[in-house]
Design a protein around this motif. Structure first.
Motif, PDB file in Angstrom:
ATOM      1  N   THR A 140       0.667  -0.948  -0.103  1.00 51.40           N
ATOM      2  CA  THR A 140       0.065  -0.426  -0.263  1.00 51.40           C
ATOM      3  C   THR A 140       0.969   1.503   0.210  1.00 51.40           C
ATOM      4  O   THR A 140       0.325   2.101  -0.176  1.00 51.40           O
ATOM      5  N   PHE A 141       1.883   1.139   0.237  1.00 51.42           N
ATOM      6  CA  PHE A 141       3.065   2.874   0.179  1.00 51.42           C
ATOM      7  C   PHE A 141       2.883   2.731  -1.548  1.00 51.42           C
ATOM      8  O   PHE A 141       3.843   2.514  -2.603  1.00 51.42           O
ATOM      9  N   VAL A 142       2.576   4.109  -1.376  1.00 46.39           N
ATOM     10  CA  VAL A 142       3.008   4.310  -3.268  1.00 46.39           C
ATOM     11  C   VAL A 142       4.983   5.270  -3.642  1.00 46.39           C
ATOM     12  O   VAL A 142       4.606   6.023  -2.312  1.00 46.39           O
ATOM     13  N   VAL A 143       5.274   4.583  -4.301  1.00 47.57           N
ATOM     14  CA  VAL A 143       6.279   5.183  -4.445  1.00 47.57           C
ATOM     15  C   VAL A 143       7.153   5.867  -5.450  1.00 47.57           C
ATOM     16  O   VAL A 143       6.074   6.376  -6.068  1.00 47.57           O
ATOM     17  N   GLY A 144       7.628   7.669  -4.991  1.00 46.84           N
ATOM     18  CA  GLY A 144       7.301   8.454  -5.845  1.00 46.84           C
ATOM     19  C   GLY A 144       8.728   9.312  -5.311  1.00 46.84           C
ATOM     20  O   GLY A 144       9.574   8.706  -5.289  1.00 46.84           O
ATOM     21  N   ARG A 145       9.172  10.841  -6.488  1.00 48.06           N
ATOM     22  CA  ARG A 145      10.986  11.129  -6.200  1.00 48.06           C
ATOM     23  C   ARG A 145      10.733  10.866  -4.341  1.00 48.06           C
ATOM     24  O   ARG A 145      11.812  10.879  -4.538  1.00 48.06           O
ATOM     25  N   SER A 146      10.014  11.445  -3.822  1.00 43.98           N
ATOM     26  CA  SER A 146      10.538  12.308  -2.326  1.00 43.98           C
ATOM     27  C   SER A 146      10.990  10.753  -1.551  1.00 43.98           C
ATOM     28  O   SER A 146      11.734  11.019  -0.745  1.00 43.98           O
ATOM     29  N   GLY A 176       9.289  15.092   8.028  1.00 44.86           N
ATOM     30  CA  GLY A 176       8.542  16.046   8.302  1.00 44.86           C
ATOM     31  C   GLY A 176       7.414  15.048   9.011  1.00 44.86           C
ATOM     32  O   GLY A 176       6.846  13.872   8.419  1.00 44.86           O
ATOM     33  N   VAL A 177       6.034  15.760   9.588  1.00 41.33           N
ATOM     34  CA  VAL A 177       5.186  14.514   9.705  1.00 41.33           C
ATOM     35  C   VAL A 177       4.593  14.436   8.858  1.00 41.33           C
ATOM     36  O   VAL A 177       3.995  14.919   7.917  1.00 41.33           O
ATOM     37  N   GLY A 178       3.855  12.914   8.878  1.00 38.97           N
ATOM     38  CA  GLY A 178       3.069  12.641   8.419  1.00 38.97           C
ATOM     39  C   GLY A 178       2.929  12.170   6.539  1.00 38.97           C
ATOM     40  O   GLY A 178       2.444  12.137   5.612  1.00 38.97           O
ATOM     41  N   LEU A 179       4.445  11.798   6.574  1.00 38.36           N
ATOM     42  CA  LEU A 179       5.169  11.429   4.975  1.00 38.36           C
ATOM     43  C   LEU A 179       5.611  10.006   4.986  1.00 38.36           C
ATOM     44  O   LEU A 179       6.143   9.652   3.956  1.00 38.36           O
ATOM     45  N   GLY A 180       4.867   9.084   5.658  1.00 33.96           N
ATOM     46  CA  GLY A 180       5.163   7.539   5.389  1.00 33.96           C
ATOM     47  C   GLY A 180       5.994   7.171   6.582  1.00 33.96           C
ATOM     48  O   GLY A 180       6.192   5.767   5.551  1.00 33.96           O
ATOM     49  N   ALA A 297       8.856  16.237   1.200  1.00 34.64           N
ATOM     50  CA  ALA A 297       7.493  16.354   1.048  1.00 34.64           C
ATOM     51  C   ALA A 297       6.829  15.917  -0.445  1.00 34.64           C
ATOM     52  O   ALA A 297       7.593  15.753  -1.070  1.00 34.64           O
ATOM     53  N   LEU A 298       5.434  15.408   0.318  1.00 29.66           N
ATOM     54  CA  LEU A 298       5.044  14.331  -1.018  1.00 29.66           C
ATOM     55  C   LEU A 298       4.643  15.663  -1.860  1.00 29.66           C
ATOM     56  O   LEU A 298       4.481  16.199  -2.456  1.00 29.66           O
ATOM     57  N   GLY A 299       5.576  14.930  -2.942  1.00 30.35           N
ATOM     58  CA  GLY A 299       5.066  16.135  -4.586  1.00 30.35           C
ATOM     59  C   GLY A 299       3.361  15.730  -4.786  1.00 30.35           C
ATOM     60  O   GLY A 299       2.549  14.345  -4.802  1.00 30.35           O
ATOM     61  N   GLY A 339       0.236  13.044   4.399  1.00 29.34           N
ATOM     62  CA  GLY A 339      -0.459  11.933   3.664  1.00 29.34           C
ATOM     63  C   GLY A 339      -1.796  11.629   4.647  1.00 29.34           C
ATOM     64  O   GLY A 339      -2.914  11.059   4.664  1.00 29.34           O
ATOM     65  N   ARG A 340      -1.743  11.613   6.089  1.00 24.58           N
ATOM     66  CA  ARG A 340      -2.771  12.055   6.982  1.00 24.58           C
ATOM     67  C   ARG A 340      -4.067  12.608   6.367  1.00 24.58           C
ATOM     68  O   ARG A 340      -4.972  12.640   6.710  1.00 24.58           O
TER      69      ARG A 340
END
Ligand code: ADP
Ligand code: MG
Length: 474
Positions: A140-146, A176-180, A297-299, A339-340
């Motif tokens: 369920t973990f989505v992978v991206g640049r960050s 930071g908070v909520g970034l996985g 941070a999530l892009g 993410g939250r």
């Protein structure tokens, strides 16, 4: 069981408590129950296998002696694990009945989730681990640049065999908070334990402080080593909450013992090792000595992918739930925090959709998530960036700023940089002092006051500082 037996048991417990002291008693014996007394054999139960083996190897004789002091007919003490209790306490979020219905797979009780297949979760519980959320897996973990690097490193750790050389130790993930971070750490734990190669123990820093450490503290060095032998991978979440001198000493001890024994350690924190102010230098450098990965941070793209994945998962339970792409795009664009909040936004749409039966539209989304849209979060400014930007602006080198030189052309920029560090970051004065070549916190305080005093009168300086701030926050 007779009342007399129960009374003897109460006296045995009191006796034990006075012998071993309150701390040890509550760590090991508080959850021990009397099951039966038969022909001189006393049967006691504890909730986990870990407790059982610990008590057996460290306190068996003591417990027997306490019984014999009450009842001389007792010749034997037998220890069992209360398996029924174990089941219901393993995973508060999982439904045990489902676990049997679909052959060892289970789902969580949330609206959004999916069935998982994992190894024996009692392994984790038996070691005293913190509860795990079945949704937080690699799937369920989505992978991206960050987060590519962090995810890859976590996966490597989870999949490593006992015989593999340890590639980076510890693996230290910060963001930071909520970034996985918690998501990744729990994914490592699920996957690692499912592979069955090495036992993975997931502990929040809090659990580490109040469970693990206090239990270890009551033991001898030998017993400590024995306890660690069972752990292949130790995962500690939210390390920034680790507090107290003696806890930190225990942490340092554990960290060294595990790393030296070739065991993997994985850590998450909201800051890099260098910013864990309360830890001493040796621990900090040990933490920094493995692989330190920051998750940015999530892009927007990644946010959109996470949202899509969430909608798909939700549809497993709510097939009629449909969110048009433009709505997802809107949320991904505007709910920028973490993410939250993304999850919160979708849950609202889902709730609205279920309760009113209205289809999800852009208009409804705008109304529902309005309060989740906040102005751009101020950027996390790093002390290194401040030093770099200030040095460039005043045409000195960064090492000049950190040096002990006192010539005017370095003193002022240095004070400005310290002032910016105090106003733009959450770092404490002692931490800032340390990052500026090991200066005392009073020196930092002096610099901050000095600049504060000057900007009131010196327009040019005030302007300079504004420009620096803008550069740093862009
Ligand atoms: P942290 O521990 O860094 O504060 P969490 O791991 O608790 O953050 O993540 C917050 C929420 O965002 C969780 O619901 C998590 O599943 C979700 N999330 C964060 N990053 C991702 C990702 N890359 N893919 C899927 N979900 C994510
Ligand atoms: Mg977390």
């Amino acid at each position: 069981m007779s009342n007399a037996d129960q009374e003897s048991w109460s006296r045995v417990k009191e006796h034990l408590r006075t012998e071993v002291g309150d701390d040890v008693y509550s760590s090991w014996f508080a959850r021990m129950d009397l099951e039966a007394i038969e022909e001189g054999a006393v049967r006691l139960s504890v909730p986990t296998r870990f407790l059982k083996s610990w008590i057996q190897s460290h306190y068996a004789e003591r417990v027997l002696a306490c019984w014999q002091a009450q009842e001389d007919k007792v010749t034997r003490v037998e220890l069992i694990v209360r398996s029924a209790v174990l089941k219901s306490t393993i995973l508060p979020k999982a439904k045990p009945d489902l676990a049997t219905e679909n052959g060892g797979r289970y789902t969580n009780g949330h609206g959004i989730g999916r069935a998982l297949s994992v190894g024996d979760p009692s392994v984790h519980e038996a070691l005293g681990g913190s509860p795990l959320d079945p949704r937080l897996t690699f799937d369920t973990f989505v992978v991206g640049r960050s987060n590519t690097l962090a995810q890859a490193a976590a996966k490597q750790v989870a999949g490593a065999k006992r015989s593999d050389p340890v590639m980076f130790n510890p693996l230290y993930i910060h963001s930071g908070v909520g970034l996985g971070k918690t998501h990744l750490l729990q994914a490592v734990t699920w996957a690692g334990n499912a592979a069955g190669e090495r036992k993975v123990l997931y502990l929040t820093a809090e659990k580490f402080m109040y469970g693990f450490v206090s239990a270890l503290r009551t033991q001898t060095a030998l017993a400590f080593k024995e306890a660690l032998r069972g752990i292949g991978v130790l995962v500690i979440d939210d390390l920034q909450f680790l507090q107290g001198k003696s806890t930190q000493a225990e942490f340092c001890h554990t960290l060294n013992a595990l790393i030296d024994a070739g065991r993997q350690v994985v850590i998450a924190s909201d800051r890099p090792p260098s910013d864990l102010e309360s830890l001493d230098d040796r621990v900090r450098s040990r933490l920094a000595g493995g692989l330190v990965v920051e998750m940015a941070a999530l892009g927007e793209e990644l946010r959109l992918e996470i949202l899509k994945a969430r909608v798909m998962a939700a549809r497993a339970h709510h097939p009629a739930f449909d969110v048009p792409l433009p709505v997802l795009g809107y949320i991904a664009k505007t709910v920028t925090h973490n993410g939250r909040d993304l999850e919160g936004a979708l849950n609202r749409l889902l709730a609205h959709n279920k309760l009113t039966g209205h289809a999800v539209t852009l208009e409804m989304a705008e109304r529902e998530v309005r309060d989740l849209i906040r102005p751009q979060e101020p950027k996390r400014v790093k002390i290194e960036d401040i030093q770099r930007v200030v040095a460039r602006q005043y045409n000195v080198s960064r090492s000049d700023l950190l040096s002990s030189r006192r010539t005017a052309n370095v003193v002022r920029p240095r004070q400005v940089a310290m002032y910016l560090a105090k106003t733009l970051t959450l770092r404490s004065l002692p931490e800032i002092g340390r990052r500026f070549g090991g200066r005392d916190h009073t020196t930092v305080l002096h610099a901050v006051r000095k600049i504060e005093g000057l900007v009131g009168n010196d327009m040019a300086l005030a302007e300079e500082i504004e420009i620096l701030k803008r550069q740093l926050q862009e």
